[in-house]
Motif scaffolding. Sequence first.
Motif, short mmCIF file in Angstrom:
data_model
loop_
_atom_site.label_atom_id
_atom_site.label_comp_id
_atom_site.label_asym_id
_atom_site.label_seq_id
_atom_site.Cartn_x
_atom_site.Cartn_y
_atom_site.Cartn_z
N LEU A 1 23.55 6.60 -10.48
CA LEU A 1 22.73 7.70 -10.95
C LEU A 1 23.58 8.71 -11.72
CD1 LEU A 1 19.92 8.98 -10.98
CD2 LEU A 1 20.48 10.07 -8.81
N ALA A 2 24.74 9.04 -11.20
CA ALA A 2 25.65 9.97 -11.90
C ALA A 2 26.07 9.39 -13.25
CB ALA A 2 26.88 10.26 -11.03
N ASP A 3 26.39 8.10 -13.29
CA ASP A 3 26.77 7.45 -14.55
C ASP A 3 25.64 7.51 -15.56
OD1 ASP A 3 29.23 6.85 -13.43
OD2 ASP A 3 28.74 4.73 -13.04
N CYS A 4 24.42 7.25 -15.10
CA CYS A 4 23.25 7.26 -15.97
C CYS A 4 23.01 8.66 -16.54
CB CYS A 4 22.03 6.77 -15.21
SG CYS A 4 20.51 6.78 -16.17
N VAL A 5 23.08 9.68 -15.69
CA VAL A 5 22.88 11.06 -16.13
C VAL A 5 23.93 11.44 -17.17
CG1 VAL A 5 23.02 13.48 -15.39
CG2 VAL A 5 21.72 11.83 -14.02
N MET A 6 25.18 11.12 -16.91
CA MET A 6 26.24 11.49 -17.84
C MET A 6 26.15 10.73 -19.15
SD MET A 6 27.27 13.91 -16.33
CE MET A 6 28.82 14.73 -16.48
N GLU A 7 25.72 9.49 -19.10
CA GLU A 7 25.54 8.71 -20.33
C GLU A 7 24.45 9.34 -21.20
OE1 GLU A 7 24.13 4.27 -21.76
OE2 GLU A 7 24.82 4.55 -19.70
N LYS A 8 23.33 9.72 -20.59
CA LYS A 8 22.24 10.35 -21.34
C LYS A 8 22.68 11.68 -21.92
CE LYS A 8 18.36 8.16 -19.06
NZ LYS A 8 17.97 7.35 -20.17
N ALA A 9 23.40 12.46 -21.14
CA ALA A 9 23.88 13.76 -21.61
C ALA A 9 24.87 13.58 -22.76
CB ALA A 9 24.50 14.54 -20.45
N ASN A 10 25.78 12.64 -22.62
CA ASN A 10 26.75 12.37 -23.69
C ASN A 10 26.06 11.91 -24.98
OD1 ASN A 10 29.49 12.96 -23.06
ND2 ASN A 10 29.43 11.35 -21.53
N ASN A 11 25.02 11.10 -24.84
CA ASN A 11 24.29 10.63 -26.02
C ASN A 11 23.65 11.78 -26.79
OD1 ASN A 11 24.93 7.93 -25.74
ND2 ASN A 11 23.10 7.44 -24.58
N LEU A 12 23.20 12.81 -26.07
CA LEU A 12 22.63 13.97 -26.75
C LEU A 12 23.69 14.74 -27.54
CD1 LEU A 12 20.20 15.40 -24.03
CD2 LEU A 12 19.57 14.29 -26.18
N CYS A 13 24.94 14.64 -27.12
CA CYS A 13 26.04 15.40 -27.74
C CYS A 13 26.82 14.63 -28.79
CB CYS A 13 27.03 15.83 -26.65
SG CYS A 13 26.30 16.85 -25.37
N LYS A 14 26.48 13.39 -29.04
CA LYS A 14 27.34 12.52 -29.86
C LYS A 14 27.46 12.93 -31.32
CE LYS A 14 23.76 9.14 -30.70
NZ LYS A 14 23.21 7.88 -30.35
N ASP A 15 26.53 13.72 -31.86
CA ASP A 15 26.57 14.07 -33.28
C ASP A 15 27.20 15.44 -33.54
OD1 ASP A 15 25.35 11.67 -33.96
OD2 ASP A 15 23.34 12.52 -33.71
N LEU A 16 28.01 15.93 -32.63
CA LEU A 16 28.65 17.23 -32.80
C LEU A 16 30.15 17.01 -33.04
CD1 LEU A 16 26.86 18.99 -29.85
CD2 LEU A 16 26.32 19.24 -32.27
#
Length: 169
Positions: free
Chosen positions: A78-93
Amino acid sequence: MAESEVPERRIVVAVDEGEESMYALSWCLKNVVSRDSKDNLILLYAKPTYSVYPAIDGTGYMFSSDVIASMEKYRRNLADCVMEKANNLCKDLPNIKVQTRVENGDPRDVICDVVEKINADLLVMGTHGYGLIKRAFLGSVSNHCAQNVNCPVLIVKKPKSVGTISACK
């Protein structure tokens, strides 16, 4: 005249498996973080600890070690999934430094401790929008943090009209 350099800010965004925190992160990325800034974004997930109660007859624990291992595996996934989704939102910065932190403990305490430890400039959180009764029983993490940290706290409420951001379940 030399250009004044914008100071690097440390912005903590508390994320969890709910769509409210992902909305708060995306709102922060659109409205707080500038593409040209050199901000340091810390994505923080607090893994709550689960109590294992002893059996009433004193023969051991109510859960076998296999069940406990399965529960821990689920929490890690669950922690891995949450962090992956959060990182994906930040990838274009391009100029933003993104760090992830997964800490164990009560989210209220974990968030406050990390914010203080790293001397954050801003804490961004979503809110579940519980009513008075639910909040009285469950407590409000965002309210607790707003009262107990020494930096500004931005609590982002997801409007009902906004579509869902897929969350981990």
